[in-house]
Design a protein around this motif. Structure first.
Motif, PDB file in Angstrom:
ATOM      1  N   HIS A  88       0.820  -1.210   0.000  1.00 34.40           N
ATOM      2  CA  HIS A  88       0.000   0.000   0.000  1.00 34.40           C
ATOM      3  C   HIS A  88       0.858   1.267   0.000  1.00 34.40           C
ATOM      4  CE1 HIS A  88      -3.695  -2.254   0.565  1.00 34.40           C
ATOM      5  NE2 HIS A  88      -3.132  -2.916   1.563  1.00 34.40           N
ATOM      6  N   LEU A  89       2.167   1.131  -0.052  1.00 35.62           N
ATOM      7  CA  LEU A  89       3.052   2.294  -0.034  1.00 35.62           C
ATOM      8  C   LEU A  89       3.011   3.011  -1.380  1.00 35.62           C
ATOM      9  CD1 LEU A  89       6.149   0.762   1.793  1.00 35.62           C
ATOM     10  CD2 LEU A  89       4.365   2.200   2.782  1.00 35.62           C
ATOM     11  N   LYS A  90       2.826   4.316  -1.324  1.00 34.74           N
ATOM     12  CA  LYS A  90       2.760   5.121  -2.546  1.00 34.74           C
ATOM     13  C   LYS A  90       3.458   6.457  -2.320  1.00 34.74           C
ATOM     14  CE  LYS A  90      -1.826   3.393  -3.993  1.00 34.74           C
ATOM     15  NZ  LYS A  90      -2.016   2.451  -2.863  1.00 34.74           N
ATOM     16  N   PRO A  91       3.965   7.055  -3.385  1.00 32.13           N
ATOM     17  CA  PRO A  91       4.487   8.426  -3.249  1.00 32.13           C
ATOM     18  C   PRO A  91       3.351   9.393  -2.924  1.00 32.13           C
ATOM     19  CG  PRO A  91       5.193   7.398  -5.322  1.00 32.13           C
ATOM     20  CD  PRO A  91       4.133   6.533  -4.752  1.00 32.13           C
ATOM     21  N   HIS A  92       3.695  10.481  -2.256  1.00 29.28           N
ATOM     22  CA  HIS A  92       2.711  11.531  -2.027  1.00 29.28           C
ATOM     23  C   HIS A  92       2.455  12.236  -3.354  1.00 29.28           C
ATOM     24  CE1 HIS A  92       0.375  13.975   0.632  1.00 29.28           C
ATOM     25  NE2 HIS A  92       0.968  15.093   0.282  1.00 29.28           N
ATOM     26  N   PRO A  93       1.204  12.582  -3.663  1.00 30.44           N
ATOM     27  CA  PRO A  93       0.900  13.171  -4.983  1.00 30.44           C
ATOM     28  C   PRO A  93       1.695  14.443  -5.276  1.00 30.44           C
ATOM     29  CG  PRO A  93      -1.121  12.517  -3.865  1.00 30.44           C
ATOM     30  CD  PRO A  93      -0.012  12.361  -2.871  1.00 30.44           C
ATOM     31  N   PHE A  94       2.168  14.542  -6.499  1.00 30.89           N
ATOM     32  CA  PHE A  94       2.818  15.769  -6.976  1.00 30.89           C
ATOM     33  C   PHE A  94       2.570  15.909  -8.467  1.00 30.89           C
ATOM     34  CE2 PHE A  94       6.211  12.489  -7.079  1.00 30.89           C
ATOM     35  CZ  PHE A  94       6.533  12.513  -8.427  1.00 30.89           C
ATOM     36  N   ARG A  95       2.796  17.115  -8.965  1.00 36.67           N
ATOM     37  CA  ARG A  95       2.647  17.376 -10.395  1.00 36.67           C
ATOM     38  C   ARG A  95       3.476  18.601 -10.736  1.00 36.67           C
ATOM     39  NH1 ARG A  95      -2.681  18.886 -13.952  1.00 36.67           N
ATOM     40  NH2 ARG A  95      -2.984  20.411 -12.303  1.00 36.67           N
ATOM     41  N   PHE A  96       4.274  18.510 -11.809  1.00 41.75           N
ATOM     42  CA  PHE A  96       5.064  19.662 -12.246  1.00 41.75           C
ATOM     43  C   PHE A  96       5.333  19.560 -13.744  1.00 41.75           C
ATOM     44  CE2 PHE A  96       8.072  16.438 -10.760  1.00 41.75           C
ATOM     45  CZ  PHE A  96       9.019  16.384 -11.766  1.00 41.75           C
ATOM     46  N   GLU A  97       5.685  20.690 -14.331  1.00 41.61           N
ATOM     47  CA  GLU A  97       5.983  20.738 -15.760  1.00 41.61           C
ATOM     48  C   GLU A  97       7.334  20.071 -16.034  1.00 41.61           C
ATOM     49  OE1 GLU A  97       3.973  21.823 -18.072  1.00 41.61           O
ATOM     50  OE2 GLU A  97       2.450  22.578 -16.669  1.00 41.61           O
ATOM     51  N   GLN A  98       7.435  19.438 -17.187  1.00 43.07           N
ATOM     52  CA  GLN A  98       8.675  18.737 -17.513  1.00 43.07           C
ATOM     53  C   GLN A  98       9.850  19.695 -17.617  1.00 43.07           C
ATOM     54  OE1 GLN A  98       8.840  15.457 -20.107  1.00 43.07           O
ATOM     55  NE2 GLN A  98       6.637  15.155 -20.230  1.00 43.07           N
ATOM     56  N   LYS A  99       9.627  20.867 -18.185  1.00 42.19           N
ATOM     57  CA  LYS A  99      10.694  21.857 -18.320  1.00 42.19           C
ATOM     58  C   LYS A  99      10.528  22.932 -17.257  1.00 42.19           C
ATOM     59  CE  LYS A  99      12.495  23.131 -22.109  1.00 42.19           C
ATOM     60  NZ  LYS A  99      12.805  23.770 -23.421  1.00 42.19           N
ATOM     61  N   ARG A 100      11.582  23.152 -16.503  1.00 44.95           N
ATOM     62  CA  ARG A 100      11.531  24.187 -15.468  1.00 44.95           C
ATOM     63  C   ARG A 100      11.503  25.568 -16.116  1.00 44.95           C
ATOM     64  NH1 ARG A 100      15.904  26.649 -12.392  1.00 44.95           N
ATOM     65  NH2 ARG A 100      17.361  25.140 -13.317  1.00 44.95           N
ATOM     66  N   VAL A 144       8.833  23.245  -4.519  1.00 48.09           N
ATOM     67  CA  VAL A 144       9.506  22.334  -3.598  1.00 48.09           C
ATOM     68  C   VAL A 144       8.709  21.038  -3.633  1.00 48.09           C
ATOM     69  CG1 VAL A 144      10.342  21.927  -1.260  1.00 48.09           C
ATOM     70  CG2 VAL A 144      10.290  24.261  -2.174  1.00 48.09           C
ATOM     71  N   ILE A 145       9.259  20.024  -4.262  1.00 46.66           N
ATOM     72  CA  ILE A 145       8.533  18.784  -4.561  1.00 46.66           C
ATOM     73  C   ILE A 145       9.064  17.671  -3.667  1.00 46.66           C
ATOM     74  CG2 ILE A 145       7.928  17.138  -6.371  1.00 46.66           C
ATOM     75  CD1 ILE A 145       8.745  19.598  -8.314  1.00 46.66           C
ATOM     76  N   ASN A 146       8.176  17.159  -2.836  1.00 43.46           N
ATOM     77  CA  ASN A 146       8.554  16.147  -1.856  1.00 43.46           C
ATOM     78  C   ASN A 146       8.466  14.757  -2.487  1.00 43.46           C
ATOM     79  OD1 ASN A 146       9.117  14.700   0.447  1.00 43.46           O
ATOM     80  ND2 ASN A 146       7.675  15.795   1.752  1.00 43.46           N
ATOM     81  N   LEU A 147       9.625  14.139  -2.723  1.00 38.51           N
ATOM     82  CA  LEU A 147       9.689  12.802  -3.320  1.00 38.51           C
ATOM     83  C   LEU A 147       9.898  11.717  -2.266  1.00 38.51           C
ATOM     84  CD1 LEU A 147      12.055  13.608  -6.336  1.00 38.51           C
ATOM     85  CD2 LEU A 147       9.576  13.883  -6.195  1.00 38.51           C
ATOM     86  N   ALA A 148       9.901  12.111  -0.996  1.00 39.61           N
ATOM     87  CA  ALA A 148      10.117  11.143   0.079  1.00 39.61           C
ATOM     88  C   ALA A 148       8.911  10.208   0.192  1.00 39.61           C
ATOM     89  CB  ALA A 148      10.343  11.868   1.401  1.00 39.61           C
ATOM     90  N   MET A 149       9.174   9.012   0.729  1.00 39.83           N
ATOM     91  CA  MET A 149       8.112   8.011   0.873  1.00 39.83           C
ATOM     92  C   MET A 149       8.258   7.272   2.190  1.00 39.83           C
ATOM     93  SD  MET A 149       7.780   6.072  -2.802  1.00 39.83           S
ATOM     94  CE  MET A 149       6.644   4.890  -2.051  1.00 39.83           C
ATOM     95  N   ARG A 150       7.153   6.795   2.707  1.00 39.24           N
ATOM     96  CA  ARG A 150       7.192   5.915   3.871  1.00 39.24           C
ATOM     97  C   ARG A 150       7.714   4.542   3.450  1.00 39.24           C
ATOM     98  NH1 ARG A 150       1.810   8.301   4.934  1.00 39.24           N
ATOM     99  NH2 ARG A 150       2.089   9.869   6.563  1.00 39.24           N
ATOM    100  N   GLY A 151       8.469   3.907   4.344  1.00 40.14           N
ATOM    101  CA  GLY A 151       8.840   2.516   4.157  1.00 40.14           C
ATOM    102  C   GLY A 151       9.935   2.233   3.151  1.00 40.14           C
TER     103      GLY A 151
END
Length: 615
Positions: A88-100, A144-151
């Motif tokens: 059931h572990l999943k990344p926290h939702p995020f969304r951003f444009e491919q080009k900064r 500021v995009i949080n890519l951290a995950m539980r577990g």
């Protein structure tokens, strides 16, 4: 002109056959084996190609392209390749444009549950950093995009880091190390050795392939074994002695993982900010203790007598006697984690801060269920950073900084910063962001004021709470969830566990028992005010939706959740929650539509399927 007769030709090739037939047996076997292996590999490649052409399996990359918007989103199936599709572990939702964007500051945060923000990611230190940057540099676009995950641990973080460098980050932050000795690929009760890193990566590579996914699916369908329950019996089997040789094997792998992670980032000239791991030493007793393996029975009897007498002395407030007896027991076995913790407490009572601090650290490092990053983790981080280009990487010794904070009694981090063993309270995450912020300014060469002015220009704790929608009602909900967490495994064998839970419950009742409808309504209004200032922040309406649901106003909860859905339309978490509120407010067709949207993207989604079946 020379001619070759047919007899000579046949004789020539006959000699070749004779020579092959005269080859030694081991050579023929070797040649046959190599040929068979190459043939199998060729067939495996063809099979893999066919499965890919058929579109079988699931994507294994951490980032995906949203087919509807073209933006970059998280892959909810990412951990399946490491664990299983039942995870059931999943990344926290995020969304951003491919080009900064040209003027944008894009920061990725890598790590585990402490970096993610637990129990509520909306109040992680990455969220504070985003608000700090927006406040100081309003002319810039801030991501500021949080890519951290539980577990997860360094094995998975390494994969994520290698992917995220393709999206042109301005800076990457790494904060992790709590899950190495207890997480994926940690030593188990049936393993005598620590698997080599090369073997782990090859195994993971095969599992991630389409062929590996198919094999794993077949095996899972044939298996009737029930899911392993992580009760106290499970954790008892997974205890790891502080002198177990496998610990060093884990540390060697961790060092290699973070070294490769950091090198991959700095090789692309991307600034990297690394924080040492901070854990609760003072108010989190060890989760398990083990005696020396070579402890003789007579030594154990002597230890037990000193132990019993020391606890009795401690209970009657005779700190000097208790300390003396604990130290006598330590001379017999100084690797028993609970002994160090109890000794630290009585030494603290005697105002021996130096000795007390030492034994609190020993209690953490000797914990036989090491859910807290040990001193070796921080030593490895420092060693790896020191060996890399100082212009591209910076280490912030958060552990050392927190120890000097006024709330860290005798320079030992405790409950003012943490809920339990590693997860920060709201003010703890605020402090982490405050410590990291000046380093971010320096590494990104952002305009800065004088240090004294810069410190006062940061939003205060209350201002940050206002901007993030944090309020006493949400605080109460978070504390309640963390109390419930500590009522179960693996916390049950901690020193004075029942007394500490009772004290938490009493404090909770004293502070929050009178909260009622008016307080919840005020909390929703507080979040709505934050939404006015930050209309593109999906976390805010999602928080408001949950509070409205607590008020049993499902229709209003659905309105808030719809706003979060509009900002993050790909996220199954939001759509399933919205479907729940729509169902409660008798809008079943709309709920069905939300669930079907989830199933279009994730046909096997168990929660969506279950909710749809209940409509």
């Amino acid at each position: 002109m020379m001619s070759v007769s047919s007899d000579n030709f046949l004789s020539h090739h006959g000699n070749k056959r004779n020579r092959f037939g005269q080859m030694k047996a081991w050579r023929r076997m070797l040649l046959g084996s190599v040929s068979a292996i190459l043939a199998c590999m060729f067939l495996a490649l063809i099979f893999e190609g066919v499965l890919r052409l058929m579109g079988y399996g699931y994507p294994t990359s951490f980032f995906l392209e949203d087919p509807n918007s073209g933006t970059v989103i998280e892959n909810e199936r990412f951990v399946w390749q490491f664990l299983s599709p039942q995870s059931h572990l999943k990344p926290h939702p995020f969304r951003f444009e491919q080009k900064r964007k040209q003027n944008a500051i894009r920061i990725f945060v890598l790590g585990e549950s402490a970096a993610l923000g637990t129990p509520e990611p909306s109040f992680s230190f990455s969220r504070f950093l985003e608000r700090f940057l927006q406040h100081r540099y309003p002319e810039r676009s801030i991501e500021v995009i949080n890519l951290a995950m539980r577990g997860i641990n360094s094995h998975m973080v390494r994969v994520i880091a290698h992917e995220c460098i393709a999206y042109d980050p301005s800076l990457i932050i790494y904060y992790g190390g709590n899950n190495e000795l207890v997480g994926w690929q940690a030593p188990g009760p049936d393993s005598r050795r620590t698997p080599r890193l090369e073997w782990i990566r090859m195994q993971q590579f095969l599992r991630a392939s389409k062929s590996g996914q198919l094999i794993q699916s077949v095996i899972s369908s044939m298996s009737s074994d029930p899911a392993v329950e992580q009760d106290m019996t499970f954790f008892h089997k997974h205890r790891l002695h502080p002198d177990d040789m496998r610990r060093q094997g884990v540390m060697d792998r961790y060092t290699k993982n973070i070294k490769e992670t950091f090198e991959a980032v700095t090789a692309r000239s991307i600034p990297l900010l690394v924080g040492t791991v901070v854990v609760n030493e003072r108010d989190c007793p060890p989760l398990a203790s083990l005696h020396r393996e070579d402890l003789a029975s007579l030594e154990l009897e002597r230890f037990d007598q000193f132990w019993k007498d020391a606890i009795e002395a401690e209970s009657r407030g005779d700190w000097a006697m208790a300390a003396s007896l604990f130290q006598r027991a330590s001379e017999i076995d100084n690797r028993f984690a609970e002994l160090h913790f109890r000794l630290a407490r009585v030494l603290e009572r005697q105002n021996d801060s130096v000795a007390s601090r030492f034994h609190y650290q020993q209690a953490k490092d000797c914990d036989a269920l090491p859910f807290r990053g040990t001193s070796s983790i921080n030593a490895a981080l420092k060693q790896v950073v020191e060996g890399l280009d100082a212009d591209k990487i910076n280490l912030v010794d958060l552990d050392d900084i927190v120890r000097t904070h006024p709330s860290s009694m005798n320079e030992v981090p405790g409950s003012p910063f943490f809920y339990e063993h590693v997860h920060f309270r709201f003010n703890g995450d605020y402090s982490m962001a405050s410590y990291l912020f000046p380093f971010i300014q320096q590494m990104l060469d952002l305009p800065r004021k004088e240090p004294s002015e810069e410190a006062t220009d940061l939003p205060a704790l209350l201002d940050s709470a206002r901007q993030l929608g944090y309020n006493p009602v949400l605080e109460a909900m978070m504390i309640r969830s963390m109390i419930q967490l500590q009522k179960g495994p693996p916390f049950l064998n901690q020193v004075d566990h029942s007394q500490r839970i009772e004290a938490m419950e009493k404090d909770f009742q004293k502070r929050y028992a009178e909260f009622g409808v008016v307080h919840f309504q005020g909390a929703v209004k507080w979040i709505q005010d934050a939404m006015q200032s930050h209309p593109n922040d999906w976390n805010l309406p999602f928080l408001a939706a949950r509070l409205a649901a607590r008020l049993k106003d499902a229709e209003r909860a659905a309105v808030f959740a719809s706003k979060a859905r509009d900002l993050m339309p790909h996220a199954s978490l939001i759509r399933i929650t919205l479907a729940h509120y729509l169902t409660q407010s008798s809008q079943k067709e709309k709920a069905r539509a939300e669930l079907n949207e989830v199933l279009k993207r994730y046909p096997e989604h168990p929660e969506a399927l279950a909710a749809l079946g209940n409509l």
